[in-house]
Every structure is written in C-alpha cells, then in structure tokens.
Design a protein around this motif. Structure first.
Motif, PDB file in Angstrom:
ATOM      1  N   CYS A 176       0.844  -1.191   0.000  1.00 34.67           N
ATOM      2  CA  CYS A 176       0.000   0.000   0.000  1.00 34.67           C
ATOM      3  C   CYS A 176       0.880   1.242   0.000  1.00 34.67           C
ATOM      4  O   CYS A 176       1.883   1.298   0.718  1.00 34.67           O
ATOM      5  CB  CYS A 176      -0.897  -0.027   1.234  1.00 34.67           C
ATOM      6  SG  CYS A 176      -1.713   1.527   1.613  1.00 34.67           S
ATOM      7  N   PHE A 177       0.501   2.238  -0.797  1.00 36.72           N
ATOM      8  CA  PHE A 177       1.102   3.569  -0.743  1.00 36.72           C
ATOM      9  C   PHE A 177       0.035   4.530  -0.236  1.00 36.72           C
ATOM     10  O   PHE A 177      -1.136   4.455  -0.654  1.00 36.72           O
ATOM     11  CB  PHE A 177       1.579   4.026  -2.122  1.00 36.72           C
ATOM     12  CG  PHE A 177       2.690   3.178  -2.701  1.00 36.72           C
ATOM     13  CD1 PHE A 177       3.886   3.020  -2.022  1.00 36.72           C
ATOM     14  CD2 PHE A 177       2.530   2.539  -3.920  1.00 36.72           C
ATOM     15  CE1 PHE A 177       4.903   2.241  -2.554  1.00 36.72           C
ATOM     16  CE2 PHE A 177       3.540   1.760  -4.463  1.00 36.72           C
ATOM     17  CZ  PHE A 177       4.738   1.613  -3.770  1.00 36.72           C
ATOM     18  N   ALA A 178       0.415   5.459   0.648  1.00 32.82           N
ATOM     19  CA  ALA A 178      -0.560   6.358   1.260  1.00 32.82           C
ATOM     20  C   ALA A 178       0.020   7.753   1.430  1.00 32.82           C
ATOM     21  O   ALA A 178       1.228   7.917   1.634  1.00 32.82           O
ATOM     22  CB  ALA A 178      -1.007   5.822   2.617  1.00 32.82           C
ATOM     23  N   VAL A 179      -0.874   8.750   1.368  1.00 31.42           N
ATOM     24  CA  VAL A 179      -0.485  10.142   1.613  1.00 31.42           C
ATOM     25  C   VAL A 179      -1.560  10.807   2.462  1.00 31.42           C
ATOM     26  O   VAL A 179      -2.740  10.433   2.393  1.00 31.42           O
ATOM     27  CB  VAL A 179      -0.301  10.946   0.299  1.00 31.42           C
ATOM     28  CG1 VAL A 179       0.780  10.322  -0.571  1.00 31.42           C
ATOM     29  CG2 VAL A 179      -1.610  11.069  -0.465  1.00 31.42           C
ATOM     30  N   PRO A 180      -1.192  11.801   3.276  1.00 31.19           N
ATOM     31  CA  PRO A 180      -2.207  12.547   4.018  1.00 31.19           C
ATOM     32  C   PRO A 180      -2.960  13.496   3.099  1.00 31.19           C
ATOM     33  O   PRO A 180      -2.459  13.905   2.048  1.00 31.19           O
ATOM     34  CB  PRO A 180      -1.381  13.329   5.048  1.00 31.19           C
ATOM     35  CG  PRO A 180      -0.053  13.518   4.387  1.00 31.19           C
ATOM     36  CD  PRO A 180       0.175  12.273   3.567  1.00 31.19           C
ATOM     37  N   VAL A 181      -4.173  13.848   3.497  1.00 32.47           N
ATOM     38  CA  VAL A 181      -4.941  14.884   2.797  1.00 32.47           C
ATOM     39  C   VAL A 181      -4.603  16.204   3.477  1.00 32.47           C
ATOM     40  O   VAL A 181      -4.953  16.407   4.642  1.00 32.47           O
ATOM     41  CB  VAL A 181      -6.454  14.614   2.875  1.00 32.47           C
ATOM     42  CG1 VAL A 181      -7.237  15.740   2.187  1.00 32.47           C
ATOM     43  CG2 VAL A 181      -6.788  13.270   2.257  1.00 32.47           C
ATOM     44  N   VAL A 223       2.633   7.380  -6.625  1.00 34.83           N
ATOM     45  CA  VAL A 223       2.690   8.397  -5.569  1.00 34.83           C
ATOM     46  C   VAL A 223       2.325   9.790  -6.076  1.00 34.83           C
ATOM     47  O   VAL A 223       1.531  10.497  -5.422  1.00 34.83           O
ATOM     48  CB  VAL A 223       4.061   8.391  -4.871  1.00 34.83           C
ATOM     49  CG1 VAL A 223       4.205   9.611  -3.958  1.00 34.83           C
ATOM     50  CG2 VAL A 223       4.231   7.106  -4.061  1.00 34.83           C
ATOM     51  N   PRO A 224       2.829  10.246  -7.224  1.00 29.39           N
ATOM     52  CA  PRO A 224       2.399  11.574  -7.699  1.00 29.39           C
ATOM     53  C   PRO A 224       0.895  11.676  -7.939  1.00 29.39           C
ATOM     54  O   PRO A 224       0.291  12.729  -7.692  1.00 29.39           O
ATOM     55  CB  PRO A 224       3.188  11.754  -9.006  1.00 29.39           C
ATOM     56  CG  PRO A 224       4.390  10.897  -8.840  1.00 29.39           C
ATOM     57  CD  PRO A 224       3.903   9.699  -8.078  1.00 29.39           C
ATOM     58  N   VAL A 225       0.271  10.588  -8.399  1.00 28.20           N
ATOM     59  CA  VAL A 225      -1.176  10.592  -8.589  1.00 28.20           C
ATOM     60  C   VAL A 225      -1.874  10.721  -7.235  1.00 28.20           C
ATOM     61  O   VAL A 225      -2.827  11.507  -7.071  1.00 28.20           O
ATOM     62  CB  VAL A 225      -1.643   9.319  -9.319  1.00 28.20           C
ATOM     63  CG1 VAL A 225      -3.170   9.298  -9.438  1.00 28.20           C
ATOM     64  CG2 VAL A 225      -1.013   9.227 -10.699  1.00 28.20           C
ATOM     65  N   LEU A 226      -1.410   9.965  -6.255  1.00 29.51           N
ATOM     66  CA  LEU A 226      -1.966  10.073  -4.902  1.00 29.51           C
ATOM     67  C   LEU A 226      -1.863  11.497  -4.375  1.00 29.51           C
ATOM     68  O   LEU A 226      -2.827  12.043  -3.822  1.00 29.51           O
ATOM     69  CB  LEU A 226      -1.219   9.127  -3.952  1.00 29.51           C
ATOM     70  CG  LEU A 226      -1.701   7.696  -3.823  1.00 29.51           C
ATOM     71  CD1 LEU A 226      -0.676   6.856  -3.064  1.00 29.51           C
ATOM     72  CD2 LEU A 226      -3.053   7.630  -3.116  1.00 29.51           C
ATOM     73  N   GLN A 227      -0.705  12.108  -4.522  1.00 30.80           N
ATOM     74  CA  GLN A 227      -0.491  13.455  -3.997  1.00 30.80           C
ATOM     75  C   GLN A 227      -1.364  14.477  -4.713  1.00 30.80           C
ATOM     76  O   GLN A 227      -1.904  15.390  -4.083  1.00 30.80           O
ATOM     77  CB  GLN A 227       0.991  13.818  -4.100  1.00 30.80           C
ATOM     78  CG  GLN A 227       1.862  12.984  -3.163  1.00 30.80           C
ATOM     79  CD  GLN A 227       3.345  13.156  -3.405  1.00 30.80           C
ATOM     80  OE1 GLN A 227       3.778  13.427  -4.524  1.00 30.80           O
ATOM     81  NE2 GLN A 227       4.141  13.004  -2.360  1.00 30.80           N
ATOM     82  N   ASP A 228      -1.530  14.312  -6.012  1.00 31.73           N
ATOM     83  CA  ASP A 228      -2.374  15.231  -6.772  1.00 31.73           C
ATOM     84  C   ASP A 228      -3.833  15.090  -6.366  1.00 31.73           C
ATOM     85  O   ASP A 228      -4.536  16.096  -6.156  1.00 31.73           O
ATOM     86  CB  ASP A 228      -2.205  14.956  -8.272  1.00 31.73           C
ATOM     87  CG  ASP A 228      -2.971  15.951  -9.129  1.00 31.73           C
ATOM     88  OD1 ASP A 228      -2.860  17.165  -8.875  1.00 31.73           O
ATOM     89  OD2 ASP A 228      -3.695  15.516 -10.045  1.00 31.73           O
ATOM     90  N   VAL A 229      -4.300  13.857  -6.229  1.00 32.01           N
ATOM     91  CA  VAL A 229      -5.691  13.637  -5.826  1.00 32.01           C
ATOM     92  C   VAL A 229      -5.919  14.129  -4.400  1.00 32.01           C
ATOM     93  O   VAL A 229      -6.967  14.721  -4.101  1.00 32.01           O
ATOM     94  CB  VAL A 229      -6.063  12.146  -5.969  1.00 32.01           C
ATOM     95  CG1 VAL A 229      -7.434  11.867  -5.347  1.00 32.01           C
ATOM     96  CG2 VAL A 229      -6.060  11.745  -7.438  1.00 32.01           C
TER      97      VAL A 229
END
Length: 266
Positions: free
Chosen positions: A214-219, A246-252
């Motif tokens: 799993c890759f995760a980022v905070p909102v 990861v860049p897609v996660l950060q953008d979303v």
C-alpha cells in the motif's frame, strides 16, 4: 496527520471572532480541546488552555453533560460523551461520500483499490473505498478499524504528529504484529515516520497482510485527520510502480483537500 490538521480550531480562531453565538463557539472550543487532550480533562486544565474563567467553563460543561455530549467521571473529570459518536459516524459517512469521486480517479489511473481513512482516537477507521477492476484485488470493509502502526494510512497520518504524541499512542495501543513484517519497535517506527515526512508518502509493505503493498499520503489541511491510499497485490504494486502511483496520490489528495475546504464554512 498533516501538521496543519493537528492544530485545533480552538487554537486557530479565538471564541467570538467569527461573529457567531459566543456560547456555542466556546462550547465547541471546549469539545475540541477535550479531544486534543485525549478525550478526558479536568476543569482547571480547560481553564488553563482556553483562558476562560472556571465558572464559565462549569456552566458550559453542565449544559454539554445534560445534552449527552460530555459525561462526568466518578473522579470528577469530564470525558467526551456517547452522543458525539452518532455525529461522528454521520460525518464520516458524508466525508466518504464526498471522497468517492476522487478515489474513483485513483482507481482509473492506477488500476488498484483506493481507500480513505481517518485517525479516530488511537485507531484508523476506513470511511470510503472504490475497488479495483482486477479479479484479484484488495477489499477493506468501510467502517473497519485497525491500529495505525501496521498501515500505510496510519503512518501517513502519524507522521504529522510530534514524536512524543506518537510514543504515547503506541504505549496505549501496543504494537501487535499483524504479520512477520509488522514494525513492533517504537524507535524503529519513529525512524520510519521521519522517512515518511522526508518523502511525503508512506508504505505498508506486507505489514498488515502478507502479499499486499500500500502507498498512502495525508490529505493536506483536511478538517479532520485523513489520508488516502491505494493497495494491491505486491506483484502489481511494486517498488518500481511507486514513481507513477505516488504523484497521482499526492495530486488527488490536493484536489480532495480543496473540495473539503469548499464544504467547510470559514
């Protein structure tokens, strides 16, 4: 948890500053301070942190107790009450509804299951999910609660907390091993959180379930501590895929942050 989300609304805006009803603002200020303090406080602690006189706090707390939003403990301290649970659950469901279009974009661009989770007390609770279209895919039940140390979303959120707060949380929950890959040492975990802060994302590498990454980022600037993630089989969600995912996660996450801000009155 993003650094900005760890600051309570009480700290961000003094009571009465918005032109609203002062007693309501003060009551919500006290509830947020109670939550920041772990859910249970004494009147003197609230007076010190809020700057309000004890008689004012006592009057407000008496009203909150009568309404069921606060309860008084046998030791005379005050704790958050059970009626808040219903409000929190409803708000979490609504937050999940708002998030689903953004999670759908994650699935579209990565091909893997997308999740949104919140830090609720000492636990992670999943509030939304959009599943992958693959026949073999990850599934986490909405409403499921897990301890944060073995999840990507948990790491992404705890990375925004001061180390002493994280240590206190880990001491309360323990660090049981979900798999042989789960980090169970507080010092090692805190070192990992420093790396999460440096990189801007977190990884759960077979730590919650063998065969799953799993890759995760905070909102960022979320009204409550929230993170989004994608998860899938390690054969598809590889280290090599990180630079794409990861860049897609950060953008979303950034887009979701803006959407949530537009839903929150200022």
């Amino acid at each position: 948890m993003p650094p900005s989300a760890s600051t309570s609304a009480a700290e961000a805006k003094p009571a009465g500053a918005s032109g609203g009803v002062q007693s309501l603002e003060r009551a919500f200020d006290l509830l947020e301070r109670m939550a920041d303090a772990g859910g249970e406080v004494g009147l003197s602690e609230l007076s010190t942190s809020s700057g309000l006189p004890l008689p004012t706090i006592h009057r407000l707390m008496r009203t909150l107790v009568a309404c069921g939003y606060v309860r008084q403990q046998p030791n005379r301290r005050y704790a958050l009450g059970p009626r808040l649970i219903r409000l929190g659950e409803s708000a979490s469901r609504l937050l999940g509804t708002w998030a689903r279009p953004f999670l759908a974009r994650l699935v579209e661009e990565t091909g893997e299951t997308a999740n949104m989770a919140l830090l609720d007390g000492d636990e992670i609770v999943y509030v939304a999910q959009v599943p992958s279209r693959h026949a073999v895919r990850m599934f986490t039940e909405v409403g499921r609660r897990v301890l944060p140390h073995s999840t990507g979303v948990g790491k992404a959120l705890l990375a925004g907390h001061p180390p002493e707060e994280v240590r206190a949380l880990l001491a309360r929950t323990g660090m049981p091993a979900a798999t042989e890959k789960t980090i169970t040492d507080p010092d090692t975990f805190l070192e990992g959180l420093a790396e999460v802060r440096r990189l801007g994302f977190a990884v759960d590498d077979n730590e919650q379930e063998i065969g799953v990454r799993c890759f995760a980022v905070p909102v960022p600037n979320s009204p409550t501590s929230a993170a989004i993630s994608i998860s899938g089989p390690t054969g598809r969600v590889t280290e090599a895929s990180r630079d794409k995912i990861v860049p897609v996660l950060q953008d979303v996450a950034a887009q979701l942050s803006v959407a949530l801000a537009n839903q929150t009155p200022t």
